[in-house]
Design an enzyme around this catalytic site. Structure first.
Site, PDB file in Angstrom:
ATOM      1  N   GLY A 141     -13.003  40.396 -35.974  1.00 38.80           N
ATOM      2  CA  GLY A 141     -12.981  38.983 -36.338  1.00 38.80           C
ATOM      3  C   GLY A 141     -13.504  38.666 -37.720  1.00 38.80           C
ATOM      4  O   GLY A 141     -14.544  39.140 -38.112  1.00 38.80           O
ATOM      5  N   SER A 142     -12.790  37.845 -38.482  1.00 43.21           N
ATOM      6  CA  SER A 142     -13.230  37.492 -39.820  1.00 43.21           C
ATOM      7  C   SER A 142     -12.220  36.578 -40.482  1.00 43.21           C
ATOM      8  O   SER A 142     -11.467  35.879 -39.819  1.00 43.21           O
ATOM      9  CB  SER A 142     -13.432  38.752 -40.654  1.00 43.21           C
ATOM     10  OG  SER A 142     -14.080  38.422 -41.859  1.00 43.21           O
TER      11      SER A 142
END
Length: 218
Positions: free
Chosen positions: A185-186
């Protein structure tokens, strides 16, 4: 197909899942609980496998266009002052990736890598206003004769604990090919010339290596 960054984690997960399933089947005698635990183990394995998937993308090479470097949702479109490399105003387009998105980072344009730098940092949530400057991140600039210079920045989020960057200065970048990988996630920021014609809208879902983010004004 799975990304090479996931091979070790997938192998360890398979071993752990098999061991856990054997333990549950051996020591849990309550039938409904055994079934529930086995289902949970299988779901965990599926989540790991889908996270490291690396689907083939049909990239149409075009020097007049900037393609999305990642899968996700467009969360920022604004004029900003880019402090690290350009040190001037640019159009910023940011794409947020949830844990269920493909996390391969792809080159948005073809050209020559003229800048590549890793920055250690914090792990603020990826949508935090200061994440672009304070989180762990990598900055890559690719230049070609048609579009000029385009910067893309991988930014770690609250869950992302490792950013992988393949770009090295003087590398030949091919639009849509792997530039890196962000685990768990990012977001990725693009910094484009001010006269760029933006082709996406806020909250629009995009696909890495296929969706057109921007193109040159004729």
């Amino acid at each position: 197909m799975f990304h090479k960054e996931g091979y070790k984690i997938i192998l360890v997960t398979f071993i752990a899942v098999i061991a856990a399933a054997l333990l549950v089947d051996t020591f849990i005698t309550i039938n409904w609980l055994r079934i529930l635990l086995l289902i949970t183990i299988v779901v965990f394995l599926i989540l790991i496998l889908q996270f490291f998937r690396n689907p083939k993308r049909n990239t149409v090479l075009n020097e007049n266009q900037v393609l999305s470097p990642v899968d996700g949702k467009v969360v920022v479109i604004e004029e900003v002052f880019e402090k690290e490399y350009f040190k001037e105003k640019r159009l910023q387009v940011s794409v947020f990736m949830s844990p269920i998105n493909v996390h391969v980072t792809r080159y948005p344009i073809s050209g020559k890598v003229v800048f590549s730098k890793y920055h250690p940092g914090k792990y603020l949530v990826a949508w935090h206003p200061k994440a672009s400057e304070e989180n762990e991140r990598t900055t890559v600039v690719v230049e070609n004769k048609t579009y000029g210079k385009v910067l893309h920045r991988q930014i770690a989020g609250a869950l992302a604990k490792r950013i992988v960057n393949y770009a090295k200065i003087n590398d030949d970048a091919i639009q849509g090919s792997d530039s890196g990988f962000i685990k768990f996630g990012s977001r990725v920021d693009l910094f484009l010339p001010l006269d760029t014609n933006i082709k996406v809208e806020l909250n629009q879902k995009v696909r890495g290596g296929e969706s057109i983010i921007a193109e040159l004004n004729e």
